[in-house]
Write a protein that holds these residues in place. Structure first.
Motif, PDB file in Angstrom:
ATOM      1  N   GLY A  26       0.762  -1.241   0.000  1.00 56.32           N
ATOM      2  CA  GLY A  26       0.000   0.000   0.000  1.00 56.32           C
ATOM      3  C   GLY A  26       0.792   1.291   0.000  1.00 56.32           C
ATOM      4  O   GLY A  26       0.220   2.367   0.241  1.00 56.32           O
ATOM      5  N   TYR A  27       2.087   1.224  -0.272  1.00 54.98           N
ATOM      6  CA  TYR A  27       2.891   2.447  -0.295  1.00 54.98           C
ATOM      7  C   TYR A  27       2.942   3.038  -1.697  1.00 54.98           C
ATOM      8  O   TYR A  27       2.941   2.311  -2.701  1.00 54.98           O
ATOM      9  N   GLU A  28       3.019   4.346  -1.752  1.00 53.47           N
ATOM     10  CA  GLU A  28       3.289   5.036  -3.011  1.00 53.47           C
ATOM     11  C   GLU A  28       4.793   5.245  -3.108  1.00 53.47           C
ATOM     12  O   GLU A  28       5.433   5.615  -2.118  1.00 53.47           O
ATOM     13  N   ILE A  29       5.363   5.017  -4.264  1.00 55.52           N
ATOM     14  CA  ILE A  29       6.803   5.154  -4.466  1.00 55.52           C
ATOM     15  C   ILE A  29       7.097   6.446  -5.218  1.00 55.52           C
ATOM     16  O   ILE A  29       6.573   6.669  -6.315  1.00 55.52           O
ATOM     17  N   ASN A  30       7.909   7.291  -4.606  1.00 56.11           N
ATOM     18  CA  ASN A  30       8.341   8.546  -5.225  1.00 56.11           C
ATOM     19  C   ASN A  30       7.171   9.433  -5.645  1.00 56.11           C
ATOM     20  O   ASN A  30       7.156  10.020  -6.734  1.00 56.11           O
ATOM     21  N   GLY A  31       6.166   9.521  -4.776  1.00 57.83           N
ATOM     22  CA  GLY A  31       5.032  10.390  -5.034  1.00 57.83           C
ATOM     23  C   GLY A  31       5.388  11.857  -4.829  1.00 57.83           C
ATOM     24  O   GLY A  31       6.511  12.211  -4.451  1.00 57.83           O
ATOM     25  N   ASP A  32       4.426  12.724  -5.055  1.00 57.82           N
ATOM     26  CA  ASP A  32       4.674  14.161  -4.967  1.00 57.82           C
ATOM     27  C   ASP A  32       4.726  14.657  -3.527  1.00 57.82           C
ATOM     28  O   ASP A  32       5.388  15.648  -3.222  1.00 57.82           O
ATOM     29  N   GLN A  33       3.982  14.001  -2.628  1.00 59.43           N
ATOM     30  CA  GLN A  33       3.925  14.491  -1.260  1.00 59.43           C
ATOM     31  C   GLN A  33       5.234  14.200  -0.515  1.00 59.43           C
ATOM     32  O   GLN A  33       6.059  13.424  -0.975  1.00 59.43           O
ATOM     33  N   ASP A  34       5.385  14.838   0.632  1.00 57.71           N
ATOM     34  CA  ASP A  34       6.597  14.642   1.430  1.00 57.71           C
ATOM     35  C   ASP A  34       6.730  13.175   1.821  1.00 57.71           C
ATOM     36  O   ASP A  34       5.768  12.555   2.280  1.00 57.71           O
ATOM     37  N   PRO A  35       7.904  12.588   1.672  1.00 55.35           N
ATOM     38  CA  PRO A  35       8.070  11.152   1.938  1.00 55.35           C
ATOM     39  C   PRO A  35       8.034  10.823   3.428  1.00 55.35           C
ATOM     40  O   PRO A  35       8.496  11.594   4.266  1.00 55.35           O
ATOM     41  N   ASP A  36       7.487   9.646   3.734  1.00 52.86           N
ATOM     42  CA  ASP A  36       7.507   9.138   5.105  1.00 52.86           C
ATOM     43  C   ASP A  36       8.800   8.386   5.395  1.00 52.86           C
ATOM     44  O   ASP A  36       9.208   8.265   6.547  1.00 52.86           O
ATOM     45  N   GLY A  37       9.420   7.843   4.341  1.00 55.27           N
ATOM     46  CA  GLY A  37      10.666   7.101   4.514  1.00 55.27           C
ATOM     47  C   GLY A  37      11.554   7.229   3.293  1.00 55.27           C
ATOM     48  O   GLY A  37      11.079   7.527   2.196  1.00 55.27           O
ATOM     49  N   LEU A  38      12.837   7.004   3.502  1.00 54.25           N
ATOM     50  CA  LEU A  38      13.816   7.016   2.415  1.00 54.25           C
ATOM     51  C   LEU A  38      14.444   5.633   2.312  1.00 54.25           C
ATOM     52  O   LEU A  38      14.826   5.041   3.326  1.00 54.25           O
ATOM     53  N   LEU A  39      14.543   5.130   1.086  1.00 53.94           N
ATOM     54  CA  LEU A  39      15.144   3.828   0.826  1.00 53.94           C
ATOM     55  C   LEU A  39      16.234   4.015  -0.214  1.00 53.94           C
ATOM     56  O   LEU A  39      15.968   4.518  -1.308  1.00 53.94           O
ATOM     57  N   LEU A  40      17.476   3.633   0.109  1.00 52.66           N
ATOM     58  CA  LEU A  40      18.595   3.948  -0.764  1.00 52.66           C
ATOM     59  C   LEU A  40      19.661   2.873  -0.735  1.00 52.66           C
ATOM     60  O   LEU A  40      19.644   1.973   0.113  1.00 52.66           O
TER      61      LEU A  40
END
Length: 391
Positions: A22-36
């Motif tokens: 259910g997560y959006e990836i690289n959406g427009d809103q401020d991110p809840d988490g960073l994955l790198l």
């Protein structure tokens, strides 16, 4: 719907897992988490919306851990996700340290015209190496990678001596009983024909292998660093090579001082670069991020203590705070003043920081922001997150 910002073409296994949950990836809103993976976050402005940062890999020196810790943002890594890949490349480096394979390949490619076989045969003596059999391998760091390297070296018939200052029961179970446990790094360096380093890069481990430690090694020894750049003092290593105090240095981390040296082999940071390792690390990272964002459980954090408890109540409060006295008392007082009952409480600390996870079965409508704000107002509280059990 929560949004995750990703960098460095994270493997589809991790992205698919997050999308399926259910997560959006690289959406427009401020991110809840960073994955790198390898993105340098020291140069990034990390939004206030970010609750967690996860690296798909073991090293984390590309993340501003100190600053994020002060903001109450857990940083995660995936230890062991690429361990097998790094182990296999380390074994390849070990063989290259024993046999002049790179030079021999270059020689063969330069032979042109005439009787190639005859000229190759006549000149191959310049590429005579040595065998690993009955040589001594020193392994510094017996974690996920080091233990695997140590164990496989036994299959070559090598004598293996290992050192790990954090040796514990889990580490001991991973390491074959035929491996000698050294009491100091000096013991490893003095006895080994080959030395491989597998420790994390930290401020304390900067130039862990320096001029003093290099001087303790056998003059015909080879040094391998597939751990992290900065673990070995490259300038000191070159000086040792030039003075014939070290036979060879093989590393996965480039630096200007190492280029064009005939006793140095450099690979371009490819230790964990296999399809399998990238898939495994990305999936681990995605699961850890989802676990924290939905339940408050912390697993494999590098800056906050791990707490991993079943989420059996309706609500949870995760309080990240400085590790100072009387924090639990202040936290429970705030909850009590709102006439709420704490079903379970877990608290752990590591270094300067601590984490308190409270389980609640009731939270009156409209109290969500109130309890979070009241807890956040406590001195030394850095961040507060409220979780609701979807089940």
């Amino acid at each position: 719907m929560m949004n995750i910002k990703t960098y460095n073409a994270i493997s589809h296994t991790g992205l698919d897992y997050l999308k399926d949950h259910g997560y959006e990836i690289n959406g427009d809103q401020d991110p809840d988490g960073l994955l790198l993976r390898s993105q340098d976050l020291h140069k990034e402005q990390i939004p206030n919306s970010v609750k967690a940062v996860v690296r798909a890999g073991a090293g984390f020196n590309n993340i501003p851990v100190t600053d994020l810790s002060k903001r109450g943002i857990p940083v995660f890594n995936t230890p062991g996700g690429n361990a097998n890949a790094v182990k296999e490349l380390t074994v390849a480096a070990l063989i290259m340290a024993a046999r002049p394979i790179v030079g021999a390949i270059n020689f063969s490619n330069q032979v042109r015209g005439g009787d190639v076989s005859l000229r190759t045969e006549a000149n191959k003596g310049g590429y005579r190496g040595t065998e690993l059999y009955e040589k001594t391998l020193g392994v510094i760091g017996l974690g996920n990678v080091g233990s695997k390297v140590a164990n496989i070296a036994l299959a070559f018939g090598m004598k293996v001596i290992g050192y790990d200052p954090g040796l514990n029961a889990n580490t001991a179970w991973r390491v074959d009983r035929h491996i000698t446990h050294a009491k100091s790094v000096d013991e490893v360096l003095q006895q080994s024909d080959f030395v491989t380093v597998h420790i994390p890069y930290t401020k304390e481990n900067h130039h862990f292998i320096d001029a003093t430690k290099l001087a303790e090694m056998k003059t015909n020894a080879a040094l391998i660093n597939f751990s992290r750049g900065g673990i070995v003092d490259d300038e000191a290593a070159v000086k040792a090579l030039n003075a014939d105090k070290l036979r060879m240095f093989i590393t996965d981390f480039s630096s200007d001082v190492l280029f064009d040296h005939d006793k140095v082999i450099i690979t371009p940071h490819i230790g964990g670069s296999t399809v399998e390792a990238e898939d495994t690390s990305a999936l681990m990272a995605a699961k850890q991020l989802d676990n924290y964002l939905t339940s408050g459980n912390i697993v494999n954090s590098v800056n906050y203590p791990d707490i991993n408890e079943p989420f059996t109540t309706k609500y949870r409060l995760g309080v990240l705070h400085n590790n100072v006295p009387n924090m639990i008392g202040q936290i429970t007082k705030v909850v009590g003043e709102l006439d709420l009952n704490i079903e379970e409480l877990s608290n752990r600390a590591v270094g300067d920081y601590a984490y308190t996870l409270l389980a609640l079965n009731q939270l009156p409508l409209g109290q969500e922001d109130n309890i979070v704000d009241n807890l956040a107002a406590i001195e030394n509280v850095l961040n507060v997150e409220l979780y609701q059990n979807k089940d």
